[in-house]
Design a protein around this motif. Structure first.
Motif, PDB file in Angstrom:
ATOM      1  N   GLY A   1     -11.117  11.115  -9.065  1.00 25.74           N
ATOM      2  CA  GLY A   1     -10.155  10.836 -10.124  1.00 25.74           C
ATOM      3  C   GLY A   1      -9.568  12.097 -10.724  1.00 25.74           C
ATOM      4  N   ASP A   2      -9.802  13.224 -10.093  1.00 29.59           N
ATOM      5  CA  ASP A   2      -9.299  14.503 -10.605  1.00 29.59           C
ATOM      6  C   ASP A   2      -8.190  15.092  -9.749  1.00 29.59           C
ATOM      7  OD1 ASP A   2     -10.853  14.769 -12.945  1.00 29.59           O
ATOM      8  OD2 ASP A   2     -12.591  15.439 -11.782  1.00 29.59           O
ATOM      9  N   SER A   3      -7.807  14.418  -8.681  1.00 27.49           N
ATOM     10  CA  SER A   3      -6.662  14.903  -7.907  1.00 27.49           C
ATOM     11  C   SER A   3      -5.407  14.821  -8.778  1.00 27.49           C
ATOM     12  CB  SER A   3      -6.468  14.059  -6.644  1.00 27.49           C
ATOM     13  OG  SER A   3      -7.586  14.186  -5.783  1.00 27.49           O
ATOM     14  N   PRO A   4      -4.543  15.835  -8.719  1.00 28.42           N
ATOM     15  CA  PRO A   4      -3.385  15.856  -9.622  1.00 28.42           C
ATOM     16  C   PRO A   4      -2.522  14.605  -9.538  1.00 28.42           C
ATOM     17  CG  PRO A   4      -3.622  17.959  -8.483  1.00 28.42           C
ATOM     18  CD  PRO A   4      -4.610  17.026  -7.856  1.00 28.42           C
ATOM     19  N   GLU A   5      -2.413  14.037  -8.318  1.00 27.90           N
ATOM     20  CA  GLU A   5      -1.535  12.878  -8.171  1.00 27.90           C
ATOM     21  C   GLU A   5      -2.126  11.600  -8.767  1.00 27.90           C
ATOM     22  OE1 GLU A   5      -1.167  15.388  -4.327  1.00 27.90           O
ATOM     23  OE2 GLU A   5      -2.767  14.646  -5.621  1.00 27.90           O
TER      24      GLU A   5
ATOM     25  N   ALA B   1       0.862  -1.180   0.000  1.00 28.28           N
ATOM     26  CA  ALA B   1       0.000   0.000   0.000  1.00 28.28           C
ATOM     27  C   ALA B   1       0.897   1.228   0.000  1.00 28.28           C
ATOM     28  CB  ALA B   1      -0.915  -0.006   1.215  1.00 28.28           C
ATOM     29  N   ILE B   2       0.862   1.998  -1.090  1.00 27.26           N
ATOM     30  CA  ILE B   2       1.730   3.173  -1.235  1.00 27.26           C
ATOM     31  C   ILE B   2       0.878   4.320  -1.765  1.00 27.26           C
ATOM     32  CG2 ILE B   2       3.831   4.104  -2.270  1.00 27.26           C
ATOM     33  CD1 ILE B   2       4.725   1.201  -2.755  1.00 27.26           C
ATOM     34  N   ALA B   3       0.837   5.416  -1.046  1.00 24.61           N
ATOM     35  CA  ALA B   3       0.014   6.559  -1.438  1.00 24.61           C
ATOM     36  C   ALA B   3       0.509   7.163  -2.749  1.00 24.61           C
ATOM     37  CB  ALA B   3       0.039   7.619  -0.346  1.00 24.61           C
ATOM     38  N   THR B   4      -0.423   7.692  -3.542  1.00 21.56           N
ATOM     39  CA  THR B   4      -0.030   8.393  -4.773  1.00 21.56           C
ATOM     40  C   THR B   4       0.897   9.551  -4.452  1.00 21.56           C
ATOM     41  OG1 THR B   4      -2.006   9.796  -4.643  1.00 21.56           O
ATOM     42  CG2 THR B   4      -2.156   7.820  -6.017  1.00 21.56           C
TER      43      THR B   4
ATOM     44  N   VAL C   1      -3.676  10.691 -11.735  1.00 22.25           N
ATOM     45  CA  VAL C   1      -3.212  10.308 -13.069  1.00 22.25           C
ATOM     46  C   VAL C   1      -1.692  10.266 -13.119  1.00 22.25           C
ATOM     47  CG1 VAL C   1      -3.168  10.959 -15.512  1.00 22.25           C
ATOM     48  CG2 VAL C   1      -5.289  11.165 -14.200  1.00 22.25           C
ATOM     49  N   ALA C   2      -1.038  11.190 -12.431  1.00 27.17           N
ATOM     50  CA  ALA C   2       0.424  11.234 -12.444  1.00 27.17           C
ATOM     51  C   ALA C   2       1.027   9.925 -11.946  1.00 27.17           C
ATOM     52  CB  ALA C   2       0.906  12.403 -11.599  1.00 27.17           C
ATOM     53  N   ALA C   3       0.437   9.333 -10.911  1.00 20.80           N
ATOM     54  CA  ALA C   3       0.966   8.073 -10.375  1.00 20.80           C
ATOM     55  C   ALA C   3       0.880   6.961 -11.403  1.00 20.80           C
ATOM     56  CB  ALA C   3       0.209   7.683  -9.107  1.00 20.80           C
TER      57      ALA C   3
END
Length: 374
Positions: A102-106, A73-76, A108-110
């Motif tokens: 699903g719109d938090s910047p992290e 378990a690793i946070a975005t 999609v980046a993750a």
């Protein structure tokens, strides 16, 4: 608190709806996951931010045990800031993303960083928002599967409630081996029982606690963390909350206890683990008094209340004594949600929007995603 209260109360219904949705898509889900999970060196990474990350923390220990493989378990937020450390081991990876909007910047980046850092990665996206960037990005990706939760789970309130529990339930049902979809109905019945007994929490919210401590072992350690966050969010930080494991709590953090502290102890269904949970509950009762310790348990009591005064501070949930601790977190967390709501109202906050000046936002803002240099 209209939205938040409704979203807490709707959870039994949306869990049943979620199970029906998974049943309807069972063939597609199996065709995607079976070859991925068949890889002997597969690493599963459960990710999300905030409450979504805590879903992974609840699931990872239980899934690792049931799947007999590595589950992290690793946070975005950790993936985005340190991708080359997180993905240093280039092994086949299933990245499971939890996201309400699903719109938090992290979010999609993750998923993009996983593709950049790894040669073989599949994506399982569990989200509540069909229009979110995360869902739209991966819907047509042949190496990804998007599982959309029922529309009602895209919580309108500030805090994640039905979104969190529905996504957690989904991941357990599709990833844990040999799961019966009837488990959703069993959990829903337990949550209905908790909601019907909400007034039993009134004595605690009327005592003006300054600090609340949540304790749980294994999968329930992640639940303790989510419980503490829910209280912190809905009271806008007016009540200090803390989380730990029963064994870890003695190693310094026990210093948080004072006369206006409420301790909530989640008892594990695992007979070995629950011994440690019971030990800390007994110790806390001696330290701060029975009235200031709330024990949440799914096992029937060996002693009637009349013969055991400590049972007055036990909230026992019937019908889930045989459930693994990870899905057991669903009816358990309803208690934490109700406590947070009641404390929020008692303190004059507005649970649907506890930060009217925008100090903290429903969807995180102000994050710049910096490009990863080769």
């Amino acid at each position: 608190m209209t939205d938040t209260l409704q979203e807490v109360q709707q959870q039994p219904a949306v869990w049943r709806e979620t199970a029906a949705m998974l049943a309807a898509r069972s063939t597609q889900i199996e065709e995607f996951l079976e070859p991925v999970l068949a890889q002997p060196d597969l690493r599963i990474v459960l990710t999300g931010a905030g409450t979504s990350a805590f879903a992974g923390q609840i699931l990872a220990p239980a899934l690792s045990r049931s799947l007999r493989r590595r589950v992290d378990a690793i946070a975005t937020t950790d993936i985005v800031s340190n991708p080359q450390e997180i993905f240093a081991e280039d092994v086949p990876t299933l990245l499971v993303s939890f996201a309400r909007s699903g719109d938090s910047p992290e979010s999609v980046a993750a998923t993009e960083l996983a593709v950049t850092c790894l040669r073989s990665v599949h994506q399982l996206v569990i989200t509540c928002n069909a229009d979110g960037k995360l869902a739209r990005t991966h819907t047509d990706d042949p190496t990804a599967l998007v599982l959309l939760m029922p529309p009602a789970t895209n919580d309108r309130g500030f805090a994640m409630t039905s979104s969190f529990t529905s996504m957690l339930l989904t991941a357990w049902l599709v990833l844990a081996p040999k799961q019966d979809l009837q488990l959703a109905d069993q959990l829903a019945a337990a949550a209905e029982q908790v909601l019907a007994r909400a007034e039993e929490l009134t004595p605690y919210t009327g005592r003006h606690y300054a600090r609340i401590v949540y304790l749980g072992s294994g999968a329930l350690a992640g639940l303790a963390r989510e419980s503490a966050l829910k209280l912190l969010e809905l009271t806008a930080g007016m009540v200090v909350s803390y989380y730990d494991t029963p064994l870890g709590f003695r190693h310094g953090p026990k210093a948080v206890l004072e006369e206006r502290t409420l301790a909530v102890v989640y008892l594990s269904n695992d007979p070995y683990t629950r011994q440690y949970d019971q030990d800390i509950a007994t110790e806390l009762r001696t330290a701060i008094g029975d009235d200031n310790v709330l024990v949440v348990d799914a096992q029937p009591s060996a002693q009637p209340k009349a013969q055991d005064s400590a049972r007055d501070s036990v909230l026992q949930i019937d019908g889930v004594a045989d459930v693994n601790d990870a899905p057991l977190a669903l009816p358990y967390v309803v208690i934490a949600q109700l406590l947070a709501l009641r404390f929020s109202v008692a303190l004059g906050r507005t649970p649907d929007n506890p930060f009217p000046d925008g100090e903290v936002n429903r969807v995180v803002q102000g994050v710049t995603i910096h490009p990863l240099q080769p």
